[in-house]
Design a protein around this motif. Sequence first.
Motif, PDB file in Angstrom:
ATOM      1  N   VAL A 152      36.205  72.208  53.138  1.00 43.61           N
ATOM      2  CA  VAL A 152      35.332  72.308  54.309  1.00 43.61           C
ATOM      3  C   VAL A 152      35.456  71.064  55.182  1.00 43.61           C
ATOM      4  N   PHE A 153      35.325  69.890  54.574  1.00 44.22           N
ATOM      5  CA  PHE A 153      35.353  68.647  55.341  1.00 44.22           C
ATOM      6  C   PHE A 153      36.751  68.327  55.860  1.00 44.22           C
ATOM      7  N   GLU A 154      37.780  68.671  55.085  1.00 47.12           N
ATOM      8  CA  GLU A 154      39.143  68.473  55.577  1.00 47.12           C
ATOM      9  C   GLU A 154      39.383  69.346  56.811  1.00 47.12           C
ATOM     10  N   GLY A 155      38.914  70.591  56.750  1.00 45.15           N
ATOM     11  CA  GLY A 155      39.032  71.476  57.898  1.00 45.15           C
ATOM     12  C   GLY A 155      38.262  70.946  59.093  1.00 45.15           C
ATOM     13  N   GLN A 156      37.100  70.350  58.825  1.00 48.85           N
ATOM     14  CA  GLN A 156      36.293  69.792  59.909  1.00 48.85           C
ATOM     15  C   GLN A 156      37.015  68.627  60.580  1.00 48.85           C
ATOM     16  N   LEU A 157      37.713  67.810  59.795  1.00 51.26           N
ATOM     17  CA  LEU A 157      38.447  66.687  60.371  1.00 51.26           C
ATOM     18  C   LEU A 157      39.561  67.173  61.287  1.00 51.26           C
ATOM     19  N   VAL A 158      40.282  68.201  60.842  1.00 57.04           N
ATOM     20  CA  VAL A 158      41.341  68.778  61.681  1.00 57.04           C
ATOM     21  C   VAL A 158      40.740  69.364  62.943  1.00 57.04           C
ATOM     22  N   ARG A 159      39.671  70.122  62.772  1.00 55.03           N
ATOM     23  CA  ARG A 159      39.022  70.756  63.917  1.00 55.03           C
ATOM     24  C   ARG A 159      38.525  69.723  64.917  1.00 55.03           C
ATOM     25  N   ARG A 181      41.921  77.561  74.877  1.00 60.30           N
ATOM     26  CA  ARG A 181      42.889  78.232  75.759  1.00 60.30           C
ATOM     27  C   ARG A 181      42.922  77.557  77.132  1.00 60.30           C
ATOM     28  N   ILE A 182      41.741  77.183  77.653  1.00 56.54           N
ATOM     29  CA  ILE A 182      41.680  76.515  78.952  1.00 56.54           C
ATOM     30  C   ILE A 182      42.386  75.157  78.891  1.00 56.54           C
ATOM     31  N   GLY A 183      42.135  74.420  77.810  1.00 57.83           N
ATOM     32  CA  GLY A 183      42.695  73.078  77.697  1.00 57.83           C
ATOM     33  C   GLY A 183      44.137  73.034  77.244  1.00 57.83           C
ATOM     34  N   THR A 184      44.483  73.887  76.287  1.00 56.68           N
ATOM     35  CA  THR A 184      45.834  73.826  75.731  1.00 56.68           C
ATOM     36  C   THR A 184      46.438  75.224  75.655  1.00 56.68           C
ATOM     37  N   SER A 185      46.301  75.883  74.472  1.00 54.93           N
ATOM     38  CA  SER A 185      46.924  77.198  74.313  1.00 54.93           C
ATOM     39  C   SER A 185      46.369  77.889  73.080  1.00 54.93           C
ATOM     40  N   ASP A 186      46.673  79.174  72.953  1.00 58.24           N
ATOM     41  CA  ASP A 186      46.274  79.926  71.766  1.00 58.24           C
ATOM     42  C   ASP A 186      46.992  79.420  70.521  1.00 58.24           C
ATOM     43  N   ARG A 187      48.153  78.812  70.699  1.00 59.78           N
ATOM     44  CA  ARG A 187      48.874  78.271  69.535  1.00 59.78           C
ATOM     45  C   ARG A 187      48.063  77.171  68.869  1.00 59.78           C
ATOM     46  N   VAL A 188      47.451  76.312  69.664  1.00 62.97           N
ATOM     47  CA  VAL A 188      46.617  75.245  69.105  1.00 62.97           C
ATOM     48  C   VAL A 188      45.405  75.856  68.405  1.00 62.97           C
ATOM     49  N   ARG A 223      45.268  78.668  66.882  1.00 68.77           N
ATOM     50  CA  ARG A 223      45.694  79.234  65.595  1.00 68.77           C
ATOM     51  C   ARG A 223      45.761  78.149  64.526  1.00 68.77           C
ATOM     52  N   ILE A 224      46.156  76.943  64.890  1.00 70.81           N
ATOM     53  CA  ILE A 224      46.174  75.829  63.938  1.00 70.81           C
ATOM     54  C   ILE A 224      44.749  75.501  63.494  1.00 70.81           C
ATOM     55  N   ILE A 225      43.835  75.420  64.469  1.00 70.10           N
ATOM     56  CA  ILE A 225      42.432  75.142  64.151  1.00 70.10           C
ATOM     57  C   ILE A 225      41.861  76.250  63.266  1.00 70.10           C
ATOM     58  N   HIS A 226      42.118  77.488  63.648  1.00 67.37           N
ATOM     59  CA  HIS A 226      41.584  78.651  62.931  1.00 67.37           C
ATOM     60  C   HIS A 226      42.032  78.637  61.472  1.00 67.37           C
TER      61      HIS A 226
END
Length: 269
Positions: free
Chosen positions: A105-112, A167-174, A176-179
């Motif tokens: 959970v926390f590792e995911g939060q850091l990435v997010r 999507r506004i700032g970067t792209s759907d690809r980014v 997908r990484i967050i997701h």
Amino acid sequence: MARPRKKTLDGKPLSKTNLVLPERALDLIDKSKPLASQVYGVLRYSIIEMSIEPGKLIPERDVCDLLDVSRTPIREALLRLSDEGLVHIIPNSGTYVSKIDLDSVFEGQLVRRALERETVRIAALRMTQESRSQLDISMFSQRRLAQDRDLAAFYEADEEFHKLICRIGTSDRVWRIIHSAKAQLDRVRRLAFPLPNHMETVLEEHETIVAAIVAGDSTSAEQAIDRHLNRVVETVKALVNGKPELFSDEALTAIEKYSVLFADKNTSR
């Protein structure tokens, strides 16, 4: 002689149940997409929503019957869910929903947090009239859902809100990484909405984020998303105290280990 009950990876008895998938999950089915992707989306949603609770069996045959697919796309979907830590695949036994692992959970939060800080900052710099209209529509929907106390739909709108900013700032690809990084985190986020005043706080924070983005103030937008995301420790503490059975045995250790990373801004969703 009775056969001994099989054990999970942590040595505890397995808990079996009849599979029930929520209607909202089944609504996600899109025949134009690959079968494995559809099955993944339905099962992931069902796990995040706690329709299939930690420790419960996901019987492949039942999934086949419910979704009218063969076992091949189901196994592909389960492997993907296993990679995200949402399920345990136990040979000669079956696939079981994992307990919530707070290290993940926390590792995911850091990435997010790292990626969303950038996406919201860039979104403020790239603001257009079309983007503003999209954000206005998103906030109108969130206000209505909050007023109706529709927690499940608000969570979905919350996801779409962050996806839209990305999507506004970067792209759907980014996105997908967050997701992918926040699979375990999403269960915590969804569990948090029934907490007192949680949905209202999320809505207020979204309003602040949008105001900064629309104003083109990238610094304030980044600070607003930081405050929004860094409440995760307090949210996790409340959930572990209320529903400890949903979390792995190392939950308290993980909270202590990661609290320092968010201590300055304890103000997740």
